[in-house]
Design an enzyme around this catalytic site. Structure first.
Site, PDB file in Angstrom:
ATOM      1  N   HIS A  55      25.757 -22.975   1.064  1.00  0.00           N
ATOM      2  CA  HIS A  55      25.508 -24.171   0.333  1.00  0.00           C
ATOM      3  C   HIS A  55      26.786 -25.139   0.864  1.00  0.00           C
ATOM      4  O   HIS A  55      27.649 -24.876   1.415  1.00  0.00           O
ATOM      5  CB  HIS A  55      25.669 -24.352  -1.037  1.00  0.00           C
ATOM      6  CG  HIS A  55      26.895 -23.780  -1.468  1.00  0.00           C
ATOM      7  ND1 HIS A  55      27.234 -22.221  -1.593  1.00  0.00           N
ATOM      8  CD2 HIS A  55      27.901 -24.411  -2.159  1.00  0.00           C
ATOM      9  CE1 HIS A  55      28.590 -22.477  -2.002  1.00  0.00           C
ATOM     10  NE2 HIS A  55      29.009 -23.361  -2.402  1.00  0.00           N
ATOM     11  N   HIS A 137      31.967 -28.873   3.911  1.00  0.00           N
ATOM     12  CA  HIS A 137      32.270 -27.879   4.442  1.00  0.00           C
ATOM     13  C   HIS A 137      31.128 -26.547   4.099  1.00  0.00           C
ATOM     14  O   HIS A 137      30.611 -26.856   2.806  1.00  0.00           O
ATOM     15  CB  HIS A 137      33.629 -27.263   4.470  1.00  0.00           C
ATOM     16  CG  HIS A 137      33.971 -26.706   3.080  1.00  0.00           C
ATOM     17  ND1 HIS A 137      34.672 -27.625   2.290  1.00  0.00           N
ATOM     18  CD2 HIS A 137      33.974 -25.604   2.434  1.00  0.00           C
ATOM     19  CE1 HIS A 137      34.827 -27.131   1.116  1.00  0.00           C
ATOM     20  NE2 HIS A 137      34.462 -25.794   1.289  1.00  0.00           N
TER      21      HIS A 137
HETATM   22  P1  ATP Z   1      33.211 -15.828  -4.826  1.00  0.00           P
HETATM   23  O1  ATP Z   1      34.102 -16.355  -5.744  1.00  0.00           O
HETATM   24  O2  ATP Z   1      32.733 -14.503  -5.221  1.00  0.00           O
HETATM   25  O3  ATP Z   1      33.841 -15.597  -3.278  1.00  0.00           O
HETATM   26  P2  ATP Z   1      32.033 -18.242  -4.510  1.00  0.00           P
HETATM   27  O4  ATP Z   1      33.435 -18.933  -4.258  1.00  0.00           O
HETATM   28  O5  ATP Z   1      30.797 -18.672  -3.509  1.00  0.00           O
HETATM   29  O6  ATP Z   1      31.890 -16.581  -4.353  1.00  0.00           O
HETATM   30  P3  ATP Z   1      32.344 -19.487  -6.893  1.00  0.00           P
HETATM   31  O7  ATP Z   1      33.905 -19.251  -7.071  1.00  0.00           O
HETATM   32  O8  ATP Z   1      31.723 -19.759  -8.188  1.00  0.00           O
HETATM   33  O9  ATP Z   1      31.619 -18.741  -5.894  1.00  0.00           O
HETATM   34  O10 ATP Z   1      32.451 -21.112  -6.564  1.00  0.00           O
HETATM   35  C1  ATP Z   1      31.157 -21.808  -6.331  1.00  0.00           C
HETATM   36  C2  ATP Z   1      31.507 -23.036  -5.182  1.00  0.00           C
HETATM   37  O11 ATP Z   1      32.636 -23.831  -5.976  1.00  0.00           O
HETATM   38  C3  ATP Z   1      32.038 -22.641  -4.018  1.00  0.00           C
HETATM   39  O12 ATP Z   1      31.487 -23.651  -3.053  1.00  0.00           O
HETATM   40  C4  ATP Z   1      33.365 -22.468  -4.127  1.00  0.00           C
HETATM   41  O13 ATP Z   1      33.957 -22.833  -2.873  1.00  0.00           O
HETATM   42  C5  ATP Z   1      33.798 -24.124  -5.138  1.00  0.00           C
HETATM   43  N1  ATP Z   1      35.129 -23.696  -5.743  1.00  0.00           N
HETATM   44  C6  ATP Z   1      35.263 -22.538  -6.521  1.00  0.00           C
HETATM   45  N2  ATP Z   1      36.478 -22.674  -6.992  1.00  0.00           N
HETATM   46  C7  ATP Z   1      37.151 -23.857  -6.690  1.00  0.00           C
HETATM   47  C8  ATP Z   1      38.055 -24.703  -6.994  1.00  0.00           C
HETATM   48  N3  ATP Z   1      39.077 -23.996  -7.811  1.00  0.00           N
HETATM   49  N4  ATP Z   1      38.308 -25.739  -6.498  1.00  0.00           N
HETATM   50  C9  ATP Z   1      37.450 -26.138  -5.663  1.00  0.00           C
HETATM   51  N5  ATP Z   1      36.045 -25.628  -5.278  1.00  0.00           N
HETATM   52  C10 ATP Z   1      36.056 -24.527  -6.025  1.00  0.00           C
END
Ligand code: ATP
Ligand code: MG
EC number: 3.1.4.58
Length: 186
Positions: A55, A137
């Site tokens: 995504h 990205h």
């Molecule tokens: P995992 O944490 O298991 O590696 P994930 O990162 O895809 O999986 P989430 O952490 O729930 O799942 O993140 C959902 C989306 O939000 C992703 O696109 C992630 O890059 C973005 N995201 C997560 N944390 C942050 C943050 N602190 N700041 C900006 N974007 C974030």
């Protein structure tokens, strides 16, 4: 109970297929982990992002309570989604985030306007406040350790025709994270 939410652009099958091809090609490079100087153990292998999880995030909201979610959906009853063409023409390794993603130096203004509006809304309602500017990205690999020297090359740019935005919930499960769509706007 609070849920972890974010606004994202869902990807169609054609884009998914193109991304899987890039993942397959890069898997070869990543399966030869280099050791950083002074380190004794090789790093654990990078994790391929499952196709259903690919995504493009517009705005990360963080933990959102039920009442915050209702207020959010009321504020965004309508959301004008611009029709934009976005070409992702480069690969990047972001060592601090430990990811490899497909990205671009050029963001179409209507897309940054939308992302910034969603981010501003989140910040001024007590949700996540983004520290960095919006850079489109798509993450292809996570937990990426040090890489062999040299830039990562993309064999073919990927063009997305964006006309849809989704509010997603991130559900943590034993097998990994799963995303669930709460609402989409076209
Ligand atoms: P995992 O944490 O298991 O590696 P994930 O990162 O895809 O999986 P989430 O952490 O729930 O799942 O993140 C959902 C989306 O939000 C992703 O696109 C992630 O890059 C973005 N995201 C997560 N944390 C942050 C943050 N602190 N700041 C900006 N974007 C974030
Ligand atoms: Mg995460």
């Amino acid at each position: 109970m609070a849920a972890r939410l974010f606004f994202a652009v869902p990807l169609d099958r054609i884009n998914q297929l193109a991304l899987i091809r890039q993942q397959a090609r890069l898997s070869g490079v990543l399966s030869r982990p280099e050791m950083a100087e002074g380190e004794k153990k090789p790093h654990r292998p990078a994790r391929l992002v499952p196709v259903a999880n690919l995504h493009l995030t517009l705005a990360f909201l963080g933990n959102v309570t039920q009442s915050q979610r209702q207020a959010l959906l009321a504020r965004w009853q309508t959301l004008a989604v611009p029709r934009v063409t976005l070409t992702l023409d480069g690969l990047a390794h972001w060592p601090r985030a430990r990811v490899i993603c497909l990205t671009t130096q050029y963001t179409p203004p209507p897309l940054s306007q939308l992302a910034n509006a969603l981010r501003r809304d989140a910040a001024c309602h007590g949700l996540h406040a983004s520290q960095r500017g919006f850079r489109p990205h798509i993450t292809l690999f996570r937990d990426v350790g040090p890489l062999p020297a040299g830039p990562l090359t993309l064999t073919q740019p990927i063009t997305l025709t964006i006309n849809k935005v989704a509010l997603m919930e991130s559900v943590f499960e034993p097998g990994g994270v799963r995303y669930q769509s709460i609402k989409t706007w076209e």
